[in-house]
Design a protein around this motif. Structure first.
Motif, short mmCIF file in Angstrom:
data_model
loop_
_atom_site.label_atom_id
_atom_site.label_comp_id
_atom_site.label_asym_id
_atom_site.label_seq_id
_atom_site.Cartn_x
_atom_site.Cartn_y
_atom_site.Cartn_z
N GLU A 120 -34.99 -25.30 -54.37
CA GLU A 120 -34.60 -24.27 -55.33
C GLU A 120 -33.52 -24.76 -56.28
N SER A 121 -32.51 -25.45 -55.71
CA SER A 121 -31.40 -25.94 -56.55
C SER A 121 -31.59 -27.38 -56.99
N SER A 122 -32.60 -28.06 -56.40
CA SER A 122 -32.83 -29.49 -56.67
C SER A 122 -31.59 -30.30 -56.36
N GLU A 123 -30.98 -29.99 -55.21
CA GLU A 123 -29.77 -30.69 -54.76
C GLU A 123 -29.83 -30.92 -53.26
N TRP A 124 -29.07 -31.90 -52.82
CA TRP A 124 -28.85 -32.08 -51.39
C TRP A 124 -27.75 -31.11 -50.95
N MET A 125 -27.99 -30.40 -49.86
CA MET A 125 -27.05 -29.41 -49.35
C MET A 125 -26.58 -29.80 -47.95
N LEU A 126 -25.31 -29.57 -47.66
CA LEU A 126 -24.80 -29.80 -46.31
C LEU A 126 -25.44 -28.83 -45.33
N THR A 127 -25.89 -29.34 -44.18
CA THR A 127 -26.35 -28.47 -43.10
C THR A 127 -25.36 -28.47 -41.94
N GLN A 128 -24.31 -29.27 -42.07
CA GLN A 128 -23.21 -29.31 -41.10
C GLN A 128 -21.90 -29.30 -41.87
N SER A 129 -20.87 -28.80 -41.23
CA SER A 129 -19.55 -28.78 -41.87
C SER A 129 -18.55 -29.60 -41.06
N LEU A 130 -17.47 -29.96 -41.72
CA LEU A 130 -16.39 -30.67 -41.06
C LEU A 130 -15.25 -29.69 -40.80
N THR A 131 -15.57 -28.60 -40.11
CA THR A 131 -14.57 -27.60 -39.75
C THR A 131 -14.34 -27.65 -38.25
N LEU A 132 -13.15 -27.25 -37.85
CA LEU A 132 -12.78 -27.23 -36.44
C LEU A 132 -12.18 -25.89 -36.09
N SER A 133 -12.29 -25.52 -34.82
CA SER A 133 -11.71 -24.28 -34.33
C SER A 133 -10.26 -24.52 -33.93
N LEU A 134 -9.36 -23.69 -34.44
CA LEU A 134 -7.95 -23.74 -34.09
C LEU A 134 -7.59 -22.49 -33.29
N PHE A 135 -7.10 -22.70 -32.07
CA PHE A 135 -6.65 -21.61 -31.21
C PHE A 135 -5.13 -21.63 -31.15
N VAL A 136 -4.51 -20.48 -31.39
CA VAL A 136 -3.06 -20.35 -31.27
C VAL A 136 -2.80 -19.18 -30.33
N ASP A 137 -2.35 -19.50 -29.11
CA ASP A 137 -2.24 -18.48 -28.07
C ASP A 137 -0.85 -18.43 -27.46
N ALA A 138 -0.45 -17.22 -27.06
CA ALA A 138 0.71 -17.03 -26.19
C ALA A 138 0.17 -16.88 -24.78
N VAL A 139 0.65 -17.72 -23.87
CA VAL A 139 0.09 -17.76 -22.52
C VAL A 139 1.18 -17.50 -21.49
N GLN A 140 1.00 -16.43 -20.74
CA GLN A 140 1.93 -16.11 -19.65
C GLN A 140 1.41 -16.64 -18.32
N PRO A 147 -3.83 -13.88 -28.52
CA PRO A 147 -3.54 -14.61 -29.75
C PRO A 147 -2.08 -14.43 -30.15
N ALA A 148 -1.42 -15.52 -30.47
CA ALA A 148 0.00 -15.46 -30.77
C ALA A 148 0.24 -15.25 -32.26
N PRO A 149 1.19 -14.39 -32.62
CA PRO A 149 1.62 -14.33 -34.02
C PRO A 149 2.23 -15.67 -34.40
N PHE A 150 1.86 -16.21 -35.55
CA PHE A 150 2.39 -17.52 -35.94
C PHE A 150 2.53 -17.62 -37.45
N ARG A 151 3.27 -18.63 -37.85
CA ARG A 151 3.42 -18.95 -39.26
C ARG A 151 2.93 -20.37 -39.48
#
Length: 218
Positions: A120-140, A147-151
């Protein structure tokens, strides 16, 4: 050096652009802190990767994939090189695997991304991304965490300020990020630093854990 755009032949004698070009553009955008371009290139791939998973419902895909966040990272990917040949995946000439290398925080990495020809676009399209999951947790404890409030540099406001509605993870681009706990220091367990540095990189997820004596929401 990054591969340039060249014309390659395909089945039926038609001409297509070099399938490695979109990967070069994508990696260059991430290295330059240009999340706007990166997200435009990988948006469909991100949705497809997480569609129907728990990440789709529990994750925040957008808040930390911004120019401001990526430009404020302590370090981003550098020394990018993309292999000039992209082989067909499982004999499908419409899908190619592009190999690449880069450095992050002084460490070399190599991996690949798949691209697919879009008629449709006559282009090569990414089927995978270079993204990662970031977890920021407060653990007792093993059974008491949230999930921890963070800056994070690049955002003026506190992230995940309400544990009840906060996402369990955020998608980020590869980089080294500084995460600061945004709750009273007396909640932190002895010896736990209020500010932590995390390198988000392939493979796997990135985890920031603030050990606490009492959960921030209580």
């Amino acid at each position: 050096m990054l591969s340039g755009i060249v014309l390659t032949s395909c089945a039926g004698g038609a001409q297509r652009s070099d399938p490695t070009a979109v990967v070069s553009e994508y990696l260059t955008a991430i290295s330059e802190g240009d999340a706007t371009t990166a997200t435009a290139l990988d948006d469909r791939a991100v949705v497809a990767q997480h569609e129907g998973t728990t990440t789709e419902k529990a994750g925040d895909f957008e808040s930390l994939r911004t120019d401001a966040i990526l430009q404020a990272a302590d370090s981003r990917i550098t020394d990018i090189s993309v292999e000039p040949e992209a082989r067909a995946v499982e004999g499908d000439d419409d899908t190619r695997r592009v190999l690449f290398r880069y450095e992050l925080a002084g460490r070399p990495h190599e991996s690949s991304l798949d691209v697919r020809w879009d008629d449709e676009s006559s282009e090569w399209m990414l089927t995978q991304s270079l993204t990662l999951s970031l977890f920021v947790d407060a653990v007792q404890s093993k059974v008491s965490f949230e999930p921890a409030p963070f800056r994070i540099p690049g955002i003026a406001d506190t992230v995940s300020s309400d544990a009840g509605t906060a996402p369990s993870l955020y998608l980020v681009y590869p980089g080294e990020y500084t995460i600061t706990a945004a709750f009273p220091e007396d909640r932190l367990a002895p010896g736990t630093s209020k500010t932590q540095s995390v390198v988000a990189d392939i493979p796997g997820d990135a985890q920031v854990q603030f050990d606490v004596v009492k959960l921030p929401s209580r």
